[in-house]
Design an enzyme around this catalytic site. Sequence first.
Site, PDB file in Angstrom:
ATOM      1  N   ASP A  32       0.878  -1.160   0.000  1.00  0.00           N
ATOM      2  CA  ASP A  32       0.000   0.000   0.000  1.00  0.00           C
ATOM      3  C   ASP A  32       0.925   1.222   0.000  1.00  0.00           C
ATOM      4  OD1 ASP A  32      -2.326   1.650   0.429  1.00  0.00           O
ATOM      5  OD2 ASP A  32      -1.768   1.740   2.540  1.00  0.00           O
TER       6      ASP A  32
ATOM      7  N   ASP B 291       0.000   5.067   1.410  1.00  0.00           N
ATOM      8  CA  ASP B 291      -0.142   5.930   2.583  1.00  0.00           C
ATOM      9  C   ASP B 291      -0.255   5.115   3.863  1.00  0.00           C
ATOM     10  OD1 ASP B 291      -0.267   8.622   1.342  1.00  0.00           O
ATOM     11  OD2 ASP B 291      -1.996   7.766   0.326  1.00  0.00           O
TER      12      ASP B 291
END
Length: 226
Positions: free
Chosen positions: A16, A18
């Site tokens: 991922d 953030d």
Amino acid sequence: MKNERWAHEVGGLLFDLDGTLVCSLQLIERVLGGWARKVGQDPAALIAASHGRRTQDIVCRYCPADRDPLRERAELDAQFAESLEGVEAIAGAAAFIESLGALPWGIVTSAERALTERRLRAVGLPIPRVLVAAEDVAQGKPDPAGYRLGAELLGIPPAQLLVFEDAPAGIAAAQAAGMRVLVVGEQDPSGSGLACLRDYAQVEVALMPGESRRAMLALRRTAKQA
């Protein structure tokens, strides 16, 4: 907390963005908190429920009927794009990525591609060949479409991939895609008892002898067993 060593052989990694490679929580809380107040929602509740989700999905869920969702999304996108306030790399991320050598890796994010690349450049992290962004899938996390596409683009079966995630929506997406998950953070937000790491300095990478595209990953410290 179990005193067990977490270690797994993998054929590739998906991250991922953030909260996993890049810390942008300060910016996200400022932008989403302001929008929540604007549309009459509780900021803390909206931010918590939106973690790891695409902007368009957040707007679709919370935009009042008397407002134009396309305009609201455009305003949010503009606010996210105009600032890099508080954005920094997660501790140890750059060195960890460098240690991967030829091991395939990519990013699956709920952010738009242009914003993702801007944040990666800002914190000095490389842009991978495989980058699945918000606009690349019809359904965002927790739908597994993004991670399935990431596996397809890497050319690696989902069961051989390890995903680094920090949000319940992303964890659910990766698991639904048939992938193992390692949580970046102090604790597993999904409540599933997944292994967690505070930063990438905890992870050991050992490329398999004669197999530059496979590796054994292990946590240096005590962690919950996945």
